[in-house]
Design a protein around this motif. Structure first.
Motif, PDB file in Angstrom:
ATOM      1  N   LEU A 145     -15.671   3.841 -15.695  1.00 33.58           N
ATOM      2  CA  LEU A 145     -14.927   2.697 -15.360  1.00 33.58           C
ATOM      3  C   LEU A 145     -14.379   3.075 -13.873  1.00 33.58           C
ATOM      4  CD1 LEU A 145     -13.095   0.154 -15.479  1.00 33.58           C
ATOM      5  CD2 LEU A 145     -11.570   1.928 -16.748  1.00 33.58           C
ATOM      6  N   ILE A 146     -14.548   2.110 -12.914  1.00 32.11           N
ATOM      7  CA  ILE A 146     -13.992   2.378 -11.670  1.00 32.11           C
ATOM      8  C   ILE A 146     -12.605   1.959 -11.587  1.00 32.11           C
ATOM      9  CG2 ILE A 146     -14.226   1.904  -9.083  1.00 32.11           C
ATOM     10  CD1 ILE A 146     -17.224   1.761  -9.896  1.00 32.11           C
ATOM     11  N   ASN A 147     -11.594   2.626 -11.437  1.00 35.00           N
ATOM     12  CA  ASN A 147     -10.289   2.123 -11.857  1.00 35.00           C
ATOM     13  C   ASN A 147      -9.623   1.950 -10.308  1.00 35.00           C
ATOM     14  OD1 ASN A 147      -7.614   2.004 -12.508  1.00 35.00           O
ATOM     15  ND2 ASN A 147      -7.173   4.156 -12.508  1.00 35.00           N
ATOM     16  N   PHE A 148      -9.799   0.616 -10.100  1.00 38.62           N
ATOM     17  CA  PHE A 148      -9.427   0.026  -8.662  1.00 38.62           C
ATOM     18  C   PHE A 148      -7.871   0.045  -8.372  1.00 38.62           C
ATOM     19  CE2 PHE A 148     -13.901  -1.651  -7.869  1.00 38.62           C
ATOM     20  CZ  PHE A 148     -13.927  -0.935  -6.631  1.00 38.62           C
ATOM     21  N   ALA A 149      -7.172   0.139  -9.595  1.00 44.43           N
ATOM     22  CA  ALA A 149      -5.898   0.349  -9.473  1.00 44.43           C
ATOM     23  C   ALA A 149      -5.208   1.739  -9.165  1.00 44.43           C
ATOM     24  CB  ALA A 149      -5.127   0.019 -10.686  1.00 44.43           C
ATOM     25  N   HIS A 150      -6.222   2.728  -8.720  1.00 45.51           N
ATOM     26  CA  HIS A 150      -5.843   4.093  -8.586  1.00 45.51           C
ATOM     27  C   HIS A 150      -5.228   4.375  -7.091  1.00 45.51           C
ATOM     28  CE1 HIS A 150      -6.212   8.332  -9.055  1.00 45.51           C
ATOM     29  NE2 HIS A 150      -6.723   8.524  -7.935  1.00 45.51           N
ATOM     30  N   GLY A 151      -5.741   3.330  -6.201  1.00 43.77           N
ATOM     31  CA  GLY A 151      -5.106   3.517  -4.801  1.00 43.77           C
ATOM     32  C   GLY A 151      -3.666   3.020  -4.891  1.00 43.77           C
ATOM     33  N   GLU A 152      -3.331   2.013  -5.893  1.00 45.36           N
ATOM     34  CA  GLU A 152      -1.937   1.495  -5.977  1.00 45.36           C
ATOM     35  C   GLU A 152      -0.924   2.469  -6.806  1.00 45.36           C
ATOM     36  OE1 GLU A 152      -4.445  -0.973  -5.334  1.00 45.36           O
ATOM     37  OE2 GLU A 152      -2.947  -1.299  -3.775  1.00 45.36           O
ATOM     38  N   VAL A 153      -1.573   3.197  -7.402  1.00 49.23           N
ATOM     39  CA  VAL A 153      -0.773   4.412  -8.349  1.00 49.23           C
ATOM     40  C   VAL A 153      -0.558   5.245  -7.041  1.00 49.23           C
ATOM     41  CG1 VAL A 153      -0.659   6.208 -10.044  1.00 49.23           C
ATOM     42  CG2 VAL A 153      -2.179   3.992 -10.508  1.00 49.23           C
ATOM     43  N   THR A 154      -1.154   5.741  -6.148  1.00 47.82           N
ATOM     44  CA  THR A 154      -1.069   6.510  -5.081  1.00 47.82           C
ATOM     45  C   THR A 154       0.406   5.878  -4.282  1.00 47.82           C
ATOM     46  OG1 THR A 154      -3.077   6.991  -4.851  1.00 47.82           O
ATOM     47  CG2 THR A 154      -1.776   7.678  -3.079  1.00 47.82           C
ATOM     48  N   MET A 155       0.109   4.780  -3.972  1.00 52.65           N
ATOM     49  CA  MET A 155       1.178   3.772  -3.228  1.00 52.65           C
ATOM     50  C   MET A 155       2.610   4.146  -4.186  1.00 52.65           C
ATOM     51  SD  MET A 155       2.975   0.815  -3.642  1.00 52.65           S
ATOM     52  CE  MET A 155       1.861  -0.239  -4.539  1.00 52.65           C
ATOM     53  N   VAL A 156       2.744   3.838  -5.466  1.00 50.14           N
ATOM     54  CA  VAL A 156       3.972   3.919  -6.318  1.00 50.14           C
ATOM     55  C   VAL A 156       4.384   5.300  -6.326  1.00 50.14           C
ATOM     56  CG1 VAL A 156       4.592   3.728  -8.571  1.00 50.14           C
ATOM     57  CG2 VAL A 156       3.178   2.054  -7.940  1.00 50.14           C
ATOM     58  N   GLY A 157       3.420   6.219  -6.273  1.00 52.72           N
ATOM     59  CA  GLY A 157       3.912   7.706  -6.138  1.00 52.72           C
ATOM     60  C   GLY A 157       4.749   7.855  -4.858  1.00 52.72           C
ATOM     61  N   ALA A 158       4.144   7.350  -3.941  1.00 50.62           N
ATOM     62  CA  ALA A 158       4.724   7.598  -2.492  1.00 50.62           C
ATOM     63  C   ALA A 158       6.087   6.930  -2.294  1.00 50.62           C
ATOM     64  CB  ALA A 158       3.977   7.092  -1.253  1.00 50.62           C
ATOM     65  N   MET A 159       6.050   5.655  -2.913  1.00 51.76           N
ATOM     66  CA  MET A 159       7.247   4.871  -2.863  1.00 51.76           C
ATOM     67  C   MET A 159       8.459   5.481  -3.700  1.00 51.76           C
ATOM     68  SD  MET A 159       6.953   2.586  -0.808  1.00 51.76           S
ATOM     69  CE  MET A 159       6.337   0.814  -0.556  1.00 51.76           C
ATOM     70  N   VAL A 160       8.195   5.959  -4.954  1.00 50.64           N
ATOM     71  CA  VAL A 160       8.865   6.354  -5.880  1.00 50.64           C
ATOM     72  C   VAL A 160       9.602   7.644  -5.227  1.00 50.64           C
ATOM     73  CG1 VAL A 160       9.512   7.606  -8.031  1.00 50.64           C
ATOM     74  CG2 VAL A 160       8.064   5.514  -8.137  1.00 50.64           C
ATOM     75  N   ALA A 186      -8.826  -4.248 -13.683  1.00 47.75           N
ATOM     76  CA  ALA A 186      -8.383  -3.282 -12.679  1.00 47.75           C
ATOM     77  C   ALA A 186      -8.035  -3.792 -11.398  1.00 47.75           C
ATOM     78  CB  ALA A 186      -9.627  -2.358 -12.443  1.00 47.75           C
ATOM     79  N   ILE A 187      -8.584  -4.788 -10.992  1.00 48.73           N
ATOM     80  CA  ILE A 187      -8.399  -5.532  -9.562  1.00 48.73           C
ATOM     81  C   ILE A 187      -7.010  -6.109  -9.694  1.00 48.73           C
ATOM     82  CG2 ILE A 187      -8.908  -7.154  -7.850  1.00 48.73           C
ATOM     83  CD1 ILE A 187     -11.939  -6.206  -8.498  1.00 48.73           C
ATOM     84  N   GLY A 188      -6.993  -7.140 -11.027  1.00 48.48           N
ATOM     85  CA  GLY A 188      -5.801  -7.598 -11.467  1.00 48.48           C
ATOM     86  C   GLY A 188      -4.392  -6.682 -11.349  1.00 48.48           C
ATOM     87  N   ILE A 189      -4.683  -5.541 -12.116  1.00 51.55           N
ATOM     88  CA  ILE A 189      -3.463  -4.471 -12.091  1.00 51.55           C
ATOM     89  C   ILE A 189      -3.216  -4.325 -10.914  1.00 51.55           C
ATOM     90  CG2 ILE A 189      -2.909  -2.124 -12.565  1.00 51.55           C
ATOM     91  CD1 ILE A 189      -2.553  -3.508 -15.059  1.00 51.55           C
ATOM     92  N   SER A 190      -4.152  -3.969  -9.968  1.00 51.24           N
ATOM     93  CA  SER A 190      -3.904  -3.456  -8.415  1.00 51.24           C
ATOM     94  C   SER A 190      -3.198  -4.610  -7.687  1.00 51.24           C
ATOM     95  CB  SER A 190      -5.094  -3.007  -7.829  1.00 51.24           C
ATOM     96  OG  SER A 190      -5.390  -3.777  -6.783  1.00 51.24           O
ATOM     97  N   ILE A 191      -3.460  -5.770  -7.780  1.00 52.17           N
ATOM     98  CA  ILE A 191      -2.812  -6.746  -7.306  1.00 52.17           C
ATOM     99  C   ILE A 191      -1.319  -6.816  -7.624  1.00 52.17           C
ATOM    100  CG2 ILE A 191      -2.410  -9.150  -7.018  1.00 52.17           C
ATOM    101  CD1 ILE A 191      -5.581  -9.497  -6.966  1.00 52.17           C
ATOM    102  N   ILE A 192      -1.323  -6.782  -9.114  1.00 51.75           N
ATOM    103  CA  ILE A 192       0.152  -6.946  -9.894  1.00 51.75           C
ATOM    104  C   ILE A 192       1.026  -5.695  -9.126  1.00 51.75           C
ATOM    105  CG2 ILE A 192       1.504  -6.555 -11.904  1.00 51.75           C
ATOM    106  CD1 ILE A 192      -0.900  -7.730 -13.297  1.00 51.75           C
ATOM    107  N   LEU A 193       0.359  -4.534  -9.093  1.00 52.53           N
ATOM    108  CA  LEU A 193       1.150  -3.363  -8.606  1.00 52.53           C
ATOM    109  C   LEU A 193       1.705  -3.609  -7.238  1.00 52.53           C
ATOM    110  CD1 LEU A 193      -0.651  -0.207 -10.084  1.00 52.53           C
ATOM    111  CD2 LEU A 193       1.590  -1.253 -10.803  1.00 52.53           C
ATOM    112  N   GLN A 194       0.721  -4.095  -6.443  1.00 50.84           N
ATOM    113  CA  GLN A 194       1.318  -4.375  -5.156  1.00 50.84           C
ATOM    114  C   GLN A 194       2.188  -5.313  -4.997  1.00 50.84           C
ATOM    115  OE1 GLN A 194      -1.610  -5.768  -2.247  1.00 50.84           O
ATOM    116  NE2 GLN A 194      -3.042  -4.017  -2.527  1.00 50.84           N
TER     117      GLN A 194
END
Lengths: 309, 385
Positions: free
Chosen positions: A34-49, A108-116
Motif C-alpha cells: 500500500l502506498i501510504n500517501f499520508a506519509h509526507g503529511e505525517v512528516t509535516m505533523v512531526g515538524a510542527m509538533v 490515503a489521499i483523503g487522510i493526507s488532505i485532512i491532515l493538511q
C-alpha cells in the motif's frame, strides 16, 4: 572542483532527507503493498509538533541545555506521530484491507488532505520558524562548506537505516514482519498476530517520519503545513527509484535523487549552453526515474516479484 | 465488495448533507435581518491555501475591512439601501484554479472582483471577467502583461514590474555598485517578469548578468543553484519570487558563505520575510511599490484599524482595501452596482486612498505609482532610498 564537491555535499544532505522519508514509504509498501500517501503529511505533523514544543520551551525561558530542548521536541514529535500512524492505519486502512487496491489509495489521499487542513487550522497558514537555539558550526573541506546540522542529518539517516535493517533481519518482530510481507494469510495461520505487526509497521514508519520532519525543520529553519506534500512526492520517487519495499533501496534511491537534483541544477545550464536552465532539475530527476523504470521496472535494488493474486 | 465500497460513500454523503444543512442554518438569521436591502456581491480571490496563503488572507482581510466599513456607513444605490457581501474564493496561486473560481464568481453574478494575488492567476482570469463585463482590480499583480491585453475591465492599484524593475535594476548597479549581478526567478509570471525587467535594466546601466538561475514557487532547497552562483562571484543576487523562498534563499546563502547582497521585489518586502529569515535577513534589500505604511497618507490609521481586527499587515491589505474602496466609490458615483453602469465611473476614479492617490491610466494601471527600496536592519524594513 570545490564547486563539484559542494554540489555533491548538497546532494548528499538533500538525499539523506529524502531517504529518511522514503524509508517510511518503503516499509509500509513492503508489508502491505500500500502506498501510504499520508506519509509526507505525517512528516509535516512531526515538524510542527516539535516546533510547537521547542517554541514553548524557549518562550517559557527555562534555561534548559539546547540538546535537552531538541530531545524534548523530538520526543513529542515521535509520540504524536506514532499515535497518528496507529490511528491512520486503524481508521483509514484496516477497514479496507480486503477491498480493491484503489480504495485504500483514495483514503490515503483523503487522510493526507485532512491532515493538511487540520494542521492549517491548528498552526495557521503562516510559516513557523525554528527558534535560533542551534549553534551552527561551519566546516571547510577542500573549498566546500558543510554545516554541523548537515553532518548530523547524514549520520542520523545512516544510523536509522542500519537500525532498521537490524530490526527487520535480526529480531522476532522483524521476522514477523517479513512473514507478513510474504503472505499475510499464511503468516496469520502460523501464529503471527498480523494486526499488531501491521500497526507496528505504521508506528515505526511514522516515527521515522517524525525524525525526518524534525531534521528538515531544523535544517531549513522553518515549517509550514504544506511542506509534507512535495517532500512526500520526492521521497516516494526515491523509494520507487531504489525499488519500493526494499530498505536499502530507499536509502540508495534517496541519495541518488538528491545528488542527481543537485548536480542537475548546477550543471544543466552550462552543459546545454543555456538552452536548459536550473528549472529543469526536477525534470532531470524524473527522467532518471523513468529510465530506471523502463530498464528495471522493479527499481534499482528491487527484486522481481510475480504479481500476487 | 460493492457493499464495502458503498458504505463509506453513503456515510460520507450523509455527513456532507448534515454539514451543508448546518451552514444554511447559520446563514438564515443574517438574511432575515437585511431582508429589505439589496445584496451586492463583491468577489475576492487570492490563494487562501498553500504556500502563499498568508498573503492571500492579507488581501481578503483588506477587502473585508472596506466592505464592513461601507456597510456600517450605509450605501444607497438607485434609491435602494444596499448591503455589500464578500464572495471569497481560493485560487491556490494556481492559474488553472484561478479560471475555475473566476467562472464560478461570474456565475454567481458578482458585481466586481478584487484579485487575484499572483500575476499568473490574474492574467488568465481577467479574460473571463472581461467576457462577462465584470470589473477586476488586482491589489497585487505586477506583471506588465496583465493590463496589456486590451481588456476594458482590467485594473490594478499596484505599481507594475516595468516601473519596479527599472528602479531595482538601477539600484543594483548604481546604488549598490554591483558590476556583476546573478539573477534567480521562481518561473511564475510575477518572478519571471520582474527578473527579466531587472536583467534588461542591469545590462543597460552597465552591469553584467553573470548567472541566470531558476527555481519554483514551492522549492525549499536552493543549495545547488547557490553553489553554481557562488562560482561566478557576483556582487549582487537578485531574486524574483515570494518571501518563503526568499527567506530560505538568504539562509542558505549565509550557510554557504556567500557574501553577495540579496535584492528582491515586493514579494520579499514583508514582515514574514524578516521573521522567517531571522538574523540572516540583515542587510537584504527589497523594493515595494508605493510608499511605506508610515508614509502612506492613511497608513497609521489603517494599521491601527487593521491590527485590532485582523492582526499583522503582511503587504497587500492596504492595497486590497483601496481597490475595494475604488470599486464601491465608482458604484456610488454611478448610483448603480451594475457593472456596465459603474465601469465608466471606475475609469474616472480619483481619490486619495490609504496607499496614496488612486487614479488609473488608459490601460488600467495605477497613475504615478511610486517604488521604494528598503533594507532589513535589526529586524525591520528601513527605507534605503
Amino acid at each position: 572542483m570545490d564547486i563539484f564537491l559542494q554540489q555533491l555535499i548538497n546532494g548528499l544532505v538533500l538525499g539523506s532527507v529524502y531517504a529518511l522519508v522514503a524509508l517510511g514509504y518503503t516499509m509500509v509498501y513492503g508489508i502491505m503493498e500500500l502506498i501510504n500517501f499520508a506519509h509526507g503529511e505525517v512528516t509535516m505533523v512531526g515538524a510542527m509538533v516539535a516546533l510547537a514544543v521547542i517554541g514553548a520551551i524557549v518562550a517559557s525561558g527555562v534555561g534548559m541545555p539546547v540538546l535537552l530542548v531538541m530531545v524534548c521536541g523530538l520526543a513529542a514529535a515521535v509520540l504524536v506521530c506514532a499515535a497518528l500512524g496507529f490511528t491512520i492505519e486503524r481508521i483509514a486502512y484496516r477497514p479496507l484491507r480486503n477491498a480493491p487496491r484503489l480504495a485504500p489509495l483514495i483514503t490515503a489521499i483523503g487522510i493526507s488532505i485532512i491532515l493538511q487542513n487540520l494542521a492549517m487550522l491548528i498552526w495557521g497558514r503562516q510559516y513557523i520558524t525554528f527558534p535560533p537555539i542551534l549553534e551552527i558550526e561551519r566546516y571547510n573541506i577542500g573549498g566546500a562548506t558543510i554545516t554541523s546540522i548537515q553532518i548530523l542529518i547524514v549520520l542520523l539517516s545512516a544510523a536509522i537505516m542500519v537500525g532498521l535493517l537490524l530490526l527487520i533481519n535480526r529480531t522476532q518482530m522483524g521476522r514477523a514482519m517479513r512473514a507478513t510481507a510474504q503472505n499475510r494469510r499464511v503468516a496469520g495461520l502460523m501464529g503471527v498476530n498480523i494486526n499488531s505487526v501491521i500497526s507496528m509497521t505504521f508506528v515505526l514508519g511514522s516515527i521515522l517520519a517524525a525524525v525526518a520532519g524534525v531534521m528538515v525543520c531544523a535544517y531549513y529553519g522553518m515549517a509550514h503545513y504544506y511542506m509534507g506534500f512535495m517532500l512526500g512526492l520526492k521521497a516516494f520517487t526515491a523509494a520507487v527509484l531504489g525499488g519500493i519495499g526494499n530498505v536499502g533501496g530507499a536509502v540508495l534511491g534517496g541519495l541518488l535523487l538528491g545528488v542527481i537534483e543537485s548536480l542537475g541544477a548546477g550543471y544543466i545550464g552550462p552543459l546545454t549552453g543555456g538552452f536548459m536552465g536550473s528549472h529543469y532539475q526536477d525534470v532531470f530527476a524524473f527522467m532518471v526515474l523513468i529510465l530506471v523504470l523502463v530498464l528495471r521496472p522493479s527499481g534499482l535494488l528491487g527484486e522481481r516479484v510475480a504479481e500476487r493474486p | 465488495m460493492l457493499n464495502t465500497l458503498l458504505k463509506p460513500v453513503l456515510l460520507l454523503s450523509v455527513v456532507v448533507l448534515a454539514l451543508s444543512a448546518c451552514g444554511k442554518k447559520e446563514e438564515a438569521p443574517v438574511g432575515a435581518a437585511v431582508e429589505q436591502a439589496v445584496v451586492v456581491k463583491i468577489g475576492a480571490v487570492s490563494p487562501l491555501t498553500g504556500a502563499q496563503s498568508h498573503l492571500g488572507k492579507d488581501i481578503e482581510s483588506g477587502i473585508r475591512m472596506a466592505i464592513d466599513e461601507a456597510n456600517v456607513s450605509g450605501v444607497t444605490l438607485g434609491g435602494k439601501k444596499v448591503t455589500f457581501e464578500l464572495a471569497s474564493e481560493d485560487d491556490m496561486a494556481d492559474p488553472r484554479t484561478a479560471t475555475i473560481v473566476a467562472q464560478k464568481l461570474v456565475d454567481e453574478q458578482i458585481k466586481g472582483v478584487i484579485g487575484h494575488l499572483n500575476s499568473g492567476a490574474s492574467i488568465p482570469a481577467s479574460r473571463i471577467y472581461s467576457d462577462a463585463g465584470i470589473p477586476q482590480i488586482s491589489p497585487a499583480s505586477t506583471a506588465v502583461a496583465y493590463t496589456a491585453q486590451g481588456y476594458k475591465t482590467t485594473f490594478r492599484v499596484m505599481t507594475n514590474d516595468a516601473q519596479q524593475g527599472k528602479v531595482l535594476g538601477e539600484f543594483a548597479v548604481k546604488t549598490l555598485g554591483g558590476k556583476s549581478v546573478a539573477i534567480i526567478d521562481d518561473r511564475t509570471a510575477y518572478g519571471q517578469g520582474l527578473a527579466d525587467e531587472v536583467a534588461a535594466v542591469v545590462k543597460a546601466a552597465g552591469g553584467s548578468v553573470v548567472a541566470r538561475e531558476f527555481t519554483t514557487d514551492k522549492s525549499t532547497d536552493f543549495m545547488a543553484i547557490l553553489t553554481a552562483i557562488k562560482g561566478k562571484k557576483p556582487d549582487v543576487i537578485f531574486f524574483g519570487g515570494m518571501d518563503p523562498q526568499g527567506a530560505l534563499l538568504v539562509r542558505q546563502m549565509k550557510s554557504l558563505g556567500l557574501s553577495a547582497k540579496l535584492l528582491g521585489g515586493d514579494g520579499l518586502q514583508s514582515s514574514n520575510f524578516l521573521t522567517l529569515a531571522g538574523a540572516d535577513a540583515e542587510g537584504t534589500y527589497a523594493s515595494s511599490p508605493g510608499q511605506p505604511l508610515a508614509l502612506m497618507p492613511g497608513g497609521n490609521e489603517f494599521s491601527e484599524k487593521f491590527n485590532a481586527k485582523h492582526g499583522v499587515i503582511q503587504i497587500y491589505s492596504p492595497y486590497a482595501y483601496d481597490a475595494t474602496r475604488a470599486m464601491i466609490d465608482a458604484m456610488k458615483r454611478a448610483d448603480s452596482a451594475t457593472p456596465a453602469n459603474y465601469l465608466p465611473e471606475l475609469v474616472k476614479t480619483n481619490f486619495t486612498g490609504v496607499t496614496g492617490p488612486i487614479a488609473f491610466d488608459d490601460k488600467g494601471d495605477i497613475l504615478g505609482g511610486a517604488v521604494t527600496v528598503y533594507q532589513a536592519q535589526g529586524g525591520e524594513w528601513v527605507v534605503a532610498k
